[in-house]
Design an enzyme around this catalytic site. Sequence first.
Site, PDB file in Angstrom:
ATOM      1  N   ASP A  13       0.812  -1.222   0.000  1.00 34.76           N
ATOM      2  CA  ASP A  13       0.000   0.000   0.000  1.00 34.76           C
ATOM      3  C   ASP A  13       0.846   1.272   0.000  1.00 34.76           C
ATOM      4  OD1 ASP A  13      -2.193  -1.702   0.141  1.00 34.76           O
ATOM      5  OD2 ASP A  13      -2.220  -1.667   2.331  1.00 34.76           O
ATOM      6  N   GLU A  14       2.012   1.197  -0.609  1.00 31.69           N
ATOM      7  CA  GLU A  14       2.890   2.374  -0.671  1.00 31.69           C
ATOM      8  C   GLU A  14       2.412   3.376  -1.714  1.00 31.69           C
ATOM      9  OE1 GLU A  14       3.897  -0.760  -1.130  1.00 31.69           O
ATOM     10  OE2 GLU A  14       5.418  -1.260   0.382  1.00 31.69           O
ATOM     11  N   LYS A  16       1.924   1.947  -5.098  1.00 29.80           N
ATOM     12  CA  LYS A  16       2.507   1.354  -6.321  1.00 29.80           C
ATOM     13  C   LYS A  16       1.583   1.554  -7.518  1.00 29.80           C
ATOM     14  CE  LYS A  16       2.595  -2.590  -4.203  1.00 29.80           C
ATOM     15  NZ  LYS A  16       2.216  -2.144  -2.847  1.00 29.80           N
ATOM     16  N   GLY A  17       0.257   1.417  -7.262  1.00 29.59           N
ATOM     17  CA  GLY A  17      -0.704   1.569  -8.361  1.00 29.59           C
ATOM     18  C   GLY A  17      -0.553   2.923  -9.023  1.00 29.59           C
ATOM     19  N   GLY A  40      -4.325  -4.587  -3.737  1.00 31.27           N
ATOM     20  CA  GLY A  40      -5.320  -3.556  -4.032  1.00 31.27           C
ATOM     21  C   GLY A  40      -4.552  -2.329  -4.470  1.00 31.27           C
ATOM     22  N   HIS A  41      -4.519  -2.080  -5.769  1.00 28.16           N
ATOM     23  CA  HIS A  41      -3.731  -0.959  -6.305  1.00 28.16           C
ATOM     24  C   HIS A  41      -4.694   0.119  -6.796  1.00 28.16           C
ATOM     25  CE1 HIS A  41      -0.072  -3.789  -7.105  1.00 28.16           C
ATOM     26  NE2 HIS A  41      -0.443  -3.747  -5.849  1.00 28.16           N
ATOM     27  N   THR A 129      -5.671 -11.746   3.891  1.00 29.06           N
ATOM     28  CA  THR A 129      -6.797 -11.140   3.163  1.00 29.06           C
ATOM     29  C   THR A 129      -7.887 -12.177   2.876  1.00 29.06           C
ATOM     30  OG1 THR A 129      -5.746 -11.632   1.056  1.00 29.06           O
ATOM     31  CG2 THR A 129      -5.278  -9.471   2.022  1.00 29.06           C
ATOM     32  N   GLN A 224       2.206  -6.112  -3.025  1.00 34.14           N
ATOM     33  CA  GLN A 224       2.658  -6.148  -1.622  1.00 34.14           C
ATOM     34  C   GLN A 224       3.953  -5.324  -1.469  1.00 34.14           C
ATOM     35  OE1 GLN A 224       1.707  -9.624  -2.979  1.00 34.14           O
ATOM     36  NE2 GLN A 224      -0.274  -8.738  -2.552  1.00 34.14           N
ATOM     37  N   THR A 239       3.352 -12.393   3.290  1.00 32.84           N
ATOM     38  CA  THR A 239       2.497 -13.084   2.330  1.00 32.84           C
ATOM     39  C   THR A 239       3.253 -14.317   1.839  1.00 32.84           C
ATOM     40  OG1 THR A 239       1.045 -12.772   0.413  1.00 32.84           O
ATOM     41  CG2 THR A 239       3.228 -11.728   0.286  1.00 32.84           C
ATOM     42  N   THR A 301      -9.609  -5.191   1.764  1.00 35.72           N
ATOM     43  CA  THR A 301     -10.474  -5.704   2.832  1.00 35.72           C
ATOM     44  C   THR A 301     -11.169  -4.587   3.605  1.00 35.72           C
ATOM     45  OG1 THR A 301      -8.594  -5.699   4.330  1.00 35.72           O
ATOM     46  CG2 THR A 301      -9.033  -7.760   3.173  1.00 35.72           C
ATOM     47  N   ARG A 305      -5.701   0.538   8.398  1.00 36.08           N
ATOM     48  CA  ARG A 305      -4.265   0.228   8.387  1.00 36.08           C
ATOM     49  C   ARG A 305      -3.633   0.805   9.646  1.00 36.08           C
ATOM     50  NH1 ARG A 305      -3.871   2.444   2.229  1.00 36.08           N
ATOM     51  NH2 ARG A 305      -4.674   0.614   1.169  1.00 36.08           N
TER      52      ARG A 305
HETATM   53  P1  GDP Z   1      -0.664   0.133  -3.529  1.00 37.02           P
HETATM   54  O1  GDP Z   1      -1.235  -1.132  -3.034  1.00 37.02           O
HETATM   55  O2  GDP Z   1       0.803   0.261  -3.249  1.00 37.02           O
HETATM   56  O3  GDP Z   1      -0.987   0.414  -4.974  1.00 37.02           O
HETATM   57  O4  GDP Z   1      -1.360   1.316  -2.695  1.00 37.02           O
HETATM   58  P2  GDP Z   1      -2.937   1.433  -2.360  1.00 37.02           P
HETATM   59  O5  GDP Z   1      -3.644   1.872  -3.574  1.00 37.02           O
HETATM   60  O6  GDP Z   1      -3.427   0.214  -1.673  1.00 37.02           O
HETATM   61  O7  GDP Z   1      -2.911   2.541  -1.245  1.00 37.02           O
HETATM   62  C1  GDP Z   1      -2.447   3.837  -1.487  1.00 37.02           C
HETATM   63  C2  GDP Z   1      -3.608   4.810  -1.194  1.00 37.02           C
HETATM   64  O8  GDP Z   1      -3.092   6.119  -1.119  1.00 37.02           O
HETATM   65  C3  GDP Z   1      -4.662   4.838  -2.298  1.00 37.02           C
HETATM   66  O9  GDP Z   1      -5.897   5.170  -1.716  1.00 37.02           O
HETATM   67  C4  GDP Z   1      -4.179   5.982  -3.190  1.00 37.02           C
HETATM   68  O10 GDP Z   1      -5.242   6.603  -3.923  1.00 37.02           O
HETATM   69  C5  GDP Z   1      -3.627   6.935  -2.166  1.00 37.02           C
HETATM   70  N1  GDP Z   1      -2.495   7.758  -2.615  1.00 37.02           N
HETATM   71  C6  GDP Z   1      -1.474   7.420  -3.454  1.00 37.02           C
HETATM   72  N2  GDP Z   1      -0.574   8.427  -3.511  1.00 37.02           N
HETATM   73  C7  GDP Z   1      -1.042   9.396  -2.703  1.00 37.02           C
HETATM   74  C8  GDP Z   1      -0.537  10.684  -2.311  1.00 37.02           C
HETATM   75  O11 GDP Z   1       0.533  11.119  -2.708  1.00 37.02           O
HETATM   76  N3  GDP Z   1      -1.287  11.404  -1.427  1.00 37.02           N
HETATM   77  C9  GDP Z   1      -2.474  10.946  -0.944  1.00 37.02           C
HETATM   78  N4  GDP Z   1      -3.128  11.719  -0.079  1.00 37.02           N
HETATM   79  N5  GDP Z   1      -2.975   9.749  -1.278  1.00 37.02           N
HETATM   80  C10 GDP Z   1      -2.261   8.979  -2.139  1.00 37.02           C
HETATM   81  P1  IMO Z   2      -0.775  -4.334  -2.125  1.00 36.04           P
HETATM   82  O1  IMO Z   2      -0.319  -4.931  -3.437  1.00 36.04           O
HETATM   83  C1  IMO Z   2      -0.968  -4.593   2.215  1.00 36.04           C
HETATM   84  C2  IMO Z   2      -0.966  -8.622   3.977  1.00 36.04           C
HETATM   85  C3  IMO Z   2      -2.221  -9.081   4.679  1.00 36.04           C
HETATM   86  C4  IMO Z   2      -1.619  -9.984   5.744  1.00 36.04           C
HETATM   87  C5  IMO Z   2      -0.440 -10.633   5.010  1.00 36.04           C
HETATM   88  C6  IMO Z   2      -0.745 -12.019   4.461  1.00 36.04           C
HETATM   89  O2  IMO Z   2      -2.065  -3.616  -2.204  1.00 36.04           O
HETATM   90  O3  IMO Z   2       0.321  -3.544  -1.512  1.00 36.04           O
HETATM   91  P2  IMO Z   2      -2.184 -12.855   2.385  1.00 36.04           P
HETATM   92  O4  IMO Z   2      -3.646 -12.694   2.082  1.00 36.04           O
HETATM   93  O5  IMO Z   2      -1.287 -12.281   1.349  1.00 36.04           O
HETATM   94  O6  IMO Z   2      -1.814 -14.261   2.741  1.00 36.04           O
HETATM   95  O7  IMO Z   2      -1.969 -12.000   3.737  1.00 36.04           O
HETATM   96  O8  IMO Z   2      -0.119  -9.768   3.938  1.00 36.04           O
HETATM   97  N1  IMO Z   2      -1.153  -8.175   2.573  1.00 36.04           N
HETATM   98  C7  IMO Z   2      -1.127  -6.879   2.198  1.00 36.04           C
HETATM   99  N2  IMO Z   2      -0.990  -5.747   2.919  1.00 36.04           N
HETATM  100  N3  IMO Z   2      -1.043  -4.521   0.872  1.00 36.04           N
HETATM  101  C8  IMO Z   2      -1.143  -5.649   0.131  1.00 36.04           C
HETATM  102  O9  IMO Z   2      -1.087  -5.628  -1.221  1.00 36.04           O
HETATM  103  C9  IMO Z   2      -1.232  -6.904   0.793  1.00 36.04           C
HETATM  104  N4  IMO Z   2      -1.350  -8.185   0.382  1.00 36.04           N
HETATM  105  C10 IMO Z   2      -1.293  -8.941   1.482  1.00 36.04           C
HETATM  106  O10 IMO Z   2      -2.938  -8.010   5.238  1.00 36.04           O
HETATM  107  O11 IMO Z   2      -1.079  -9.214   6.793  1.00 36.04           O
HETATM  108 MG    MG Z   3      -2.784  -1.781  -1.812  1.00 32.51          MG
END
Ligand code: GDP
Ligand code: IMO
Ligand code: MG
Length: 425
Positions: A13-14, A16-17, A40-41, A129, A224, A239, A301, A305
């Site tokens: 959830d950094e 990446k998407g 979830g990107h 998840t 991840q 994971t 889910t 966080r």
């Molecule tokens: P991923 O799994 O690494 O692709 O990241 P996620 O999409 O799960 O989580 C990142 C969240 O932060 C998403 O809701 C994005 O829309 C949001 N996001 C991404 N970059 C930024 C940013 O620079 N600022 C803010 N406020 N939100 C961001």
């Molecule tokens: P993205 O790609 C954040 C976490 C789960 C759990 C552990 C193991 O969006 O960054 P799993 O279902 O993979 O066996 O769960 O890994 N986890 C994530 N946390 N972002 C994800 O993906 C994740 N995918 C799995 O919450 O702690």
């Molecule tokens: Mg994510």
Amino acid sequence: MPTLCVVGLQWGDEGKGKVVDLLAEEADIVVRFQGGSNAGHTVVIDGQKFILHILPSGILRPNCLSILGNGVVIDPIQWAAEVDDLQQKGVTVHGRLLVSNRAQVVMPYHKKLDAALEEARGDASLGTTLRGIGPCYVDKVGRLGVRVADLVHPTAFRGVLERTLPAVNRVLHRGFGLPEMTAAEILQEVGSCGDRLRPFVADVAQVLHRALAEEKRVLFEGAQGSLLDVDFGTYPFVTSSNTSVACAASGSGVPPSRIQDVIGVVKAYSTRVGQGPLITELRNETGEKLRQRGGEFGATTGRPRRCGWFDGVVTRYSAMINGVTRLALTKLDVLDHLDTIPVCVGYRLRGTLLQELPADIDSLEHCEPVYRDLPGWLRETSSITEFSELPAPARSYVQAVSDLVGAPIEIISVGRDRRHTIRVP
Ligand code: GDP
Ligand code: IMO
Ligand code: MG
């Protein structure tokens, strides 16, 4: 870019998407190589939000071919639902997506086993998840898996089920007291998805080698983060795949020698979903504020966080194992309201100062963060598009993160939308 790999350097959830979407403007092909619909990107384009779980984020760029490599585990039901959802939103998927014939299939019983295992672990549950990821990878290495090539050929699929179900049912029934599954039930649940998948299936390694020979630009999209890597993460709270760059090769069929440019994505603070150590965690109002300002609720889910300060120890380690060449720093805007921002520069473990990440969970759980306080900027940054216009303390924060991780920052994200982006000159 002949090839470029994007990986998360924290616990997922950094952002990446968003970063993949930005870079995909310059790519011909975007490849997912590990994980499944546990990802979830999120990509936001002119206010429209897309959350991709299994499809590469490149599907939102009309210029890109999207590929799911052999290292991905594919839940055919979720896959079909995501394709439908995207088509409804006006995104063309047909003709723009290929799925590896060697990818493993997440079967209905994998999801049941994921839930049963979590329950059996009791207080030691991992907080997965529940997408069946762990049990699917277990069956892959246990040689009980079903591959896409099997699923899309009804006779082959029946044969594989006949061979694997006796062992699978022992685990389901004798191991966990769950009802056994018949081939007919499984065919009814996923057989039609096999029909839908068939036109997308390809020998992805061959396709990628041909594309590279034609000097096409290939972008690898990690899911991840490195601290969730099954080898290098905070085991066992990880994971079940290798989330780091090495898997871009084994999960796609492109040799490691062709993947040398690696962008690590780091969030300006730390988050984690599920159980396991988060050394800089803030279990107080400040953590709650980060969660609210950052919208830190799981894209897959919906779980809140856990939030904490930026951790230089884990990110430096992640950058090392990934051979990161440059960085994208996201969510800087979430820190806009803080007058002081601590960053973790080391750990203290039973009185000893550590600069390196310990491997064992007991040590990790006893580490305490050592912080350096950096000044905040107390100004809104989301509308800024030039690095030089960022307030000086924000530029210093960016520099401090770069120094701690040990790589230059090229992209700074200051909001969710594509346009909320600063390219560092
Ligand atoms: P991923 O799994 O690494 O692709 O990241 P996620 O999409 O799960 O989580 C990142 C969240 O932060 C998403 O809701 C994005 O829309 C949001 N996001 C991404 N970059 C930024 C940013 O620079 N600022 C803010 N406020 N939100 C961001
Ligand atoms: P993205 O790609 C954040 C976490 C789960 C759990 C552990 C193991 O969006 O960054 P799993 O279902 O993979 O066996 O769960 O890994 N986890 C994530 N946390 N972002 C994800 O993906 C994740 N995918 C799995 O919450 O702690
Ligand atoms: Mg994510």
